[in-house]
Motif scaffolding. Structure first.
Motif, PDB file in Angstrom:
ATOM      1  N   TYR A  29       1.101  26.230  19.414  1.00 17.13           N
ATOM      2  CA  TYR A  29      -0.154  26.909  19.106  1.00 17.13           C
ATOM      3  C   TYR A  29       0.162  28.222  18.408  1.00 17.13           C
ATOM      4  O   TYR A  29       1.002  28.996  18.861  1.00 17.13           O
ATOM      5  CB  TYR A  29      -0.960  27.197  20.376  1.00 17.13           C
ATOM      6  N   THR A  30      -0.502  28.451  17.283  1.00 18.54           N
ATOM      7  CA  THR A  30      -0.379  29.727  16.578  1.00 18.54           C
ATOM      8  C   THR A  30      -1.760  30.181  16.148  1.00 18.54           C
ATOM      9  O   THR A  30      -2.626  29.366  15.839  1.00 18.54           O
ATOM     10  CB  THR A  30       0.503  29.609  15.315  1.00 18.54           C
ATOM     11  N   SER A  31      -1.947  31.468  16.148  1.00 22.43           N
ATOM     12  CA  SER A  31      -3.203  32.040  15.687  1.00 22.43           C
ATOM     13  C   SER A  31      -2.939  33.487  15.284  1.00 22.43           C
ATOM     14  O   SER A  31      -2.071  34.151  15.860  1.00 22.43           O
ATOM     15  CB  SER A  31      -4.252  31.989  16.796  1.00 22.43           C
ATOM     16  N   ARG A  32      -3.676  33.928  14.314  1.00 22.27           N
ATOM     17  CA  ARG A  32      -3.527  35.309  13.852  1.00 22.27           C
ATOM     18  C   ARG A  32      -3.896  36.260  14.995  1.00 22.27           C
ATOM     19  O   ARG A  32      -4.887  36.072  15.678  1.00 22.27           O
ATOM     20  CB  ARG A  32      -4.441  35.552  12.657  1.00 22.27           C
ATOM     21  N   ASP A  33      -3.062  37.253  15.197  1.00 20.07           N
ATOM     22  CA  ASP A  33      -3.261  38.286  16.222  1.00 20.07           C
ATOM     23  C   ASP A  33      -3.292  37.753  17.650  1.00 20.07           C
ATOM     24  O   ASP A  33      -3.908  38.358  18.523  1.00 20.07           O
ATOM     25  CB  ASP A  33      -4.541  39.091  15.935  1.00 20.07           C
ATOM     26  N   LYS A  34      -2.657  36.602  17.880  1.00 23.04           N
ATOM     27  CA  LYS A  34      -2.515  36.062  19.230  1.00 23.04           C
ATOM     28  C   LYS A  34      -1.074  35.623  19.421  1.00 23.04           C
ATOM     29  O   LYS A  34      -0.374  35.320  18.459  1.00 23.04           O
ATOM     30  CB  LYS A  34      -3.458  34.885  19.454  1.00 23.04           C
ATOM     31  N   ASP A  35      -0.644  35.601  20.679  1.00 21.10           N
ATOM     32  CA  ASP A  35       0.712  35.158  20.967  1.00 21.10           C
ATOM     33  C   ASP A  35       0.885  33.702  20.562  1.00 21.10           C
ATOM     34  O   ASP A  35      -0.035  32.902  20.711  1.00 21.10           O
ATOM     35  CB  ASP A  35       1.010  35.311  22.462  1.00 21.10           C
ATOM     36  N   TRP A  36       2.088  33.383  20.061  1.00 21.89           N
ATOM     37  CA  TRP A  36       2.390  31.995  19.712  1.00 21.89           C
ATOM     38  C   TRP A  36       2.966  31.295  20.922  1.00 21.89           C
ATOM     39  O   TRP A  36       3.713  31.891  21.697  1.00 21.89           O
ATOM     40  CB  TRP A  36       3.379  31.948  18.556  1.00 21.89           C
ATOM     41  N   GLU A  37       2.645  30.021  21.075  1.00 29.42           N
ATOM     42  CA  GLU A  37       3.052  29.250  22.238  1.00 29.42           C
ATOM     43  C   GLU A  37       4.065  28.180  21.851  1.00 29.42           C
ATOM     44  O   GLU A  37       3.913  27.502  20.838  1.00 29.42           O
ATOM     45  CB  GLU A  37       1.830  28.585  22.871  1.00 29.42           C
ATOM     46  N   PHE A  38       5.078  28.051  22.711  1.00 34.65           N
ATOM     47  CA  PHE A  38       6.136  27.063  22.514  1.00 34.65           C
ATOM     48  C   PHE A  38       6.303  26.291  23.815  1.00 34.65           C
ATOM     49  O   PHE A  38       6.649  26.885  24.840  1.00 34.65           O
ATOM     50  CB  PHE A  38       7.456  27.744  22.131  1.00 34.65           C
TER      51      PHE A  38
END
Length: 97
Positions: free
Chosen positions: A41-50
């Motif tokens: 999961y990626t989103s602008r101005d949010k933490d990315w999830e792995f």
């Protein structure tokens, strides 16, 4: 890069993620796209999830970019909170804050 771990999901702090810059450094832009490609999961101005399924790939990728000499440890090392155990698969590219 500051990270947190919750329910087998690794969160990379959005403030520590490499920015994509049109016309910017090829290495940094490649690093951005490589991280983005394996994130769940990626989103602008949010933490990315792995998720756990990509941790081996994440570890290998961070090690590769670190060894290239173009990026510093601050950009390629995962920094865990002191009270969080570092998963074995991520130990080679991790430290505690």
């Amino acid at each position: 890069m500051r990270v947190t771990l919750q329910d087998d999901i690794l969160f990379i702090n959005h403030e520590d993620l490499p920015p994509y810059k049109k016309g910017g450094s090829i290495v940094r832009n490649s690093y951005f796209w490589a991280l983005k490609a394996i994130a769940c999961y990626t989103s602008r101005d949010k933490d990315w999830e792995f998720d756990r399924d990509v941790w081996v790939a994440l570890s290998r990728m961070l090690m590769s970019f670190s060894e290239s000499g173009y990026l510093g440890d601050r950009e390629t090392m995962l920094e865990f909170p002191p009270d969080t155990p570092i998963p074995p698969v991520l130990r080679s590219v991790s430290t505690w804050l």
